[in-house]
Design an enzyme around this catalytic site. Structure first.
Site, PDB file in Angstrom:
ATOM      1  N   SER A   8      50.676  55.440  24.446  1.00 19.74           N
ATOM      2  CA  SER A   8      49.469  54.720  24.892  1.00 19.74           C
ATOM      3  C   SER A   8      48.651  55.063  25.947  1.00 19.74           C
ATOM      4  CB  SER A   8      49.499  53.046  24.391  1.00 19.74           C
ATOM      5  OG  SER A   8      50.673  52.579  25.566  1.00 19.74           O
ATOM      6  N   GLU A  10      45.626  53.895  29.001  1.00 20.80           N
ATOM      7  CA  GLU A  10      44.765  53.008  29.826  1.00 20.80           C
ATOM      8  C   GLU A  10      43.649  53.699  30.053  1.00 20.80           C
ATOM      9  OE1 GLU A  10      45.928  49.597  32.568  1.00 20.80           O
ATOM     10  OE2 GLU A  10      44.789  50.902  33.831  1.00 20.80           O
ATOM     11  N   THR A  41      40.454  48.193  31.041  1.00 18.32           N
ATOM     12  CA  THR A  41      40.674  47.599  32.398  1.00 18.32           C
ATOM     13  C   THR A  41      39.465  46.541  32.800  1.00 18.32           C
ATOM     14  OG1 THR A  41      40.137  49.065  33.920  1.00 18.32           O
ATOM     15  CG2 THR A  41      42.249  49.061  33.177  1.00 18.32           C
ATOM     16  N   TYR A  42      39.667  45.562  33.403  1.00 19.62           N
ATOM     17  CA  TYR A  42      38.822  44.831  34.159  1.00 19.62           C
ATOM     18  C   TYR A  42      38.893  45.226  35.494  1.00 19.62           C
ATOM     19  CZ  TYR A  42      37.280  40.643  31.369  1.00 19.62           C
ATOM     20  OH  TYR A  42      36.638  39.907  30.487  1.00 19.62           O
ATOM     21  N   ALA A  44      38.300  44.288  39.490  1.00 18.81           N
ATOM     22  CA  ALA A  44      38.761  43.347  40.516  1.00 18.81           C
ATOM     23  C   ALA A  44      37.838  42.062  40.361  1.00 18.81           C
ATOM     24  CB  ALA A  44      39.119  43.513  41.869  1.00 18.81           C
ATOM     25  N   GLY A 101      44.699  38.524  36.692  1.00 17.31           N
ATOM     26  CA  GLY A 101      43.695  39.222  37.422  1.00 17.31           C
ATOM     27  C   GLY A 101      43.892  39.095  38.797  1.00 17.31           C
ATOM     28  N   ASP A 102      43.211  40.279  39.372  1.00 17.70           N
ATOM     29  CA  ASP A 102      43.014  40.352  40.777  1.00 17.70           C
ATOM     30  C   ASP A 102      41.856  39.566  41.055  1.00 17.70           C
ATOM     31  OD1 ASP A 102      45.357  42.283  41.081  1.00 17.70           O
ATOM     32  OD2 ASP A 102      43.985  43.741  40.388  1.00 17.70           O
ATOM     33  N   HIS A 144      56.099  41.749  42.930  1.00 17.15           N
ATOM     34  CA  HIS A 144      54.740  41.534  42.970  1.00 17.15           C
ATOM     35  C   HIS A 144      54.371  41.079  44.602  1.00 17.15           C
ATOM     36  CE1 HIS A 144      50.931  39.406  42.754  1.00 17.15           C
ATOM     37  NE2 HIS A 144      50.718  39.950  41.714  1.00 17.15           N
ATOM     38  N   ALA A 147      55.464  37.473  44.955  1.00 14.71           N
ATOM     39  CA  ALA A 147      56.751  37.149  44.515  1.00 14.71           C
ATOM     40  C   ALA A 147      57.659  36.471  45.491  1.00 14.71           C
ATOM     41  CB  ALA A 147      57.518  38.120  43.788  1.00 14.71           C
ATOM     42  N   LYS A 160      56.219  34.260  30.229  1.00 10.57           N
ATOM     43  CA  LYS A 160      55.069  34.589  29.539  1.00 10.57           C
ATOM     44  C   LYS A 160      55.287  34.958  27.786  1.00 10.57           C
ATOM     45  CE  LYS A 160      52.904  37.351  33.415  1.00 10.57           C
ATOM     46  NZ  LYS A 160      52.649  38.757  33.864  1.00 10.57           N
ATOM     47  N   PHE A 211      47.287  52.913  46.662  1.00 12.70           N
ATOM     48  CA  PHE A 211      47.483  51.818  45.626  1.00 12.70           C
ATOM     49  C   PHE A 211      48.822  51.097  45.650  1.00 12.70           C
ATOM     50  CE2 PHE A 211      47.368  51.264  41.054  1.00 12.70           C
ATOM     51  CZ  PHE A 211      47.048  49.840  41.035  1.00 12.70           C
ATOM     52  N   HIS A 258      53.207  53.923  28.333  1.00 11.46           N
ATOM     53  CA  HIS A 258      51.944  53.742  28.480  1.00 11.46           C
ATOM     54  C   HIS A 258      51.379  54.523  29.634  1.00 11.46           C
ATOM     55  CE1 HIS A 258      48.356  51.167  28.106  1.00 11.46           C
ATOM     56  NE2 HIS A 258      48.364  50.814  29.475  1.00 11.46           N
TER      57      HIS A 258
END
Length: 280
Positions: A8, A10, A41-42, A44, A101-102, A144, A147, A160, A211, A258
């Site tokens: 898949s 993105e 994606t969205y 930020a 989301g960011d 994260h 976290a 989730k 990143f 992915h």
């Protein structure tokens, strides 16, 4: 011989006309590999919400792709967010990548909208209750940045799935053992849903390092050395590294990969070809 994986991709939504052509070129280069789904994606802070919706509909209608639309909790009421989901359903889109989301750049952290979803769990529960979507969620094999400890992400992932998620897609990582350790901890916590490793073929080592630092992904020193010495051979190095990691993931029992394309198809397509995924 390595078994052929399910794949898949993105994509980013285009921000201008030139980027629109870039998205078309990327999709044209990859859609004949028959991906199980593609995601869009969205930006930020939800900055590309409308563009994402337009790109999702276009990819679904023009290319006949199974599109998983990103949907976040950022800067929107519950009613607004669910209205977007309803619009996706009306357009024939049956998969959503449900994320917190960011936050907008410079916000310093995520703050829920006063009338919005407080986190991804609430969003997943609400979308699950509609019965309209297959839900994919995010997962973090490296901790994260928010976290509390290394087990926090696994525990949250379990929540989730309990809330209605069907599968999870991980943040990118540099070492297949990072994924295997995370998968084992998730299974030990009771996660039974599929976890897809997120693969990022490296188009710009400088950009990927930046990143990685922003999302808490450790950068191996040996990769820094390899890319410093690669020079004009950096692209082939990226293909070789991604192919090797994918082969190790497949050997370790992974069936689905992915790819984060960054709307640059050549690296992902080359890796897929190396893995036996072709248009033939």
């Amino acid at each position: 011989m390595t078994k052929t994986p399910n794949i898949s991709f993105e994509f980013f939504p285009p921000k201008n006309m030139a980027a629109t052509f870039g998205l078309f070129e990327t999709v044209n280069a990859l859609h004949d590999l028959k991906p199980g789904f593609v995601s869009v994606t969205y930006g930020a802070g939800g900055t590309t919400r409308t563009l994402t919706h337009e790109a999702v509909e276009l990819l679904h209608k023009k290319f006949g792709l199974n599109v998983a639309a990103h949907l976040t909790c950022v800067d929107a009421t519950k009613a607004e967010t669910l209205a977007i989901a309803d619009a996706y359903a009306a357009a024939g889109v049956s998969e959503i990548v449900a994320l917190r989301g960011d936050p907008p750049k410079g916000a310093g952290g995520f703050t829920p909208h006063p009338e919005g979803f407080a986190n991804s769990i609430e969003l997943i529960e609400a979308l699950s209750e509609t019965g309209k979507f297959k839900l994919r969620v995010g997962a973090y094999p490296d901790p994260h940045p928010e976290a509390a400890d290394e087990n926090a992400d696994v525990k949250f992932l379990k929540r989730k799935f309990d809330a209605g998620a069907d599968s999870a897609i991980t943040q990118f990582f540099f070492d297949p053992d990072t994924f295997f350790r995370f998968r084992d901890r998730a299974v030990a916590t009771g996660v039974t849903g599929k976890i897809l490793p997120g693969i990022l073929p490296i188009s710009s080592w400088t950009g990927v390092k930046k990143f990685a630092q922003s999302c808490g992904t450790p950068v191996p020193a040996h990769l820094d050395d390899l890319f410093t010495k690669a020079g004009d051979n950096a692209e082939q190095l990226s293909i070789d590294l991604a192919t090797d990691m994918c082969e190790k993931l497949i050997a370790g029992g992974v069936d689905d990969l992915h790819f984060y394309t960054l709307n640059k198809p050549n690296l992902s397509k080359s890796v897929c070809t190396n893995l036996g995924v072709t248009s033939a």
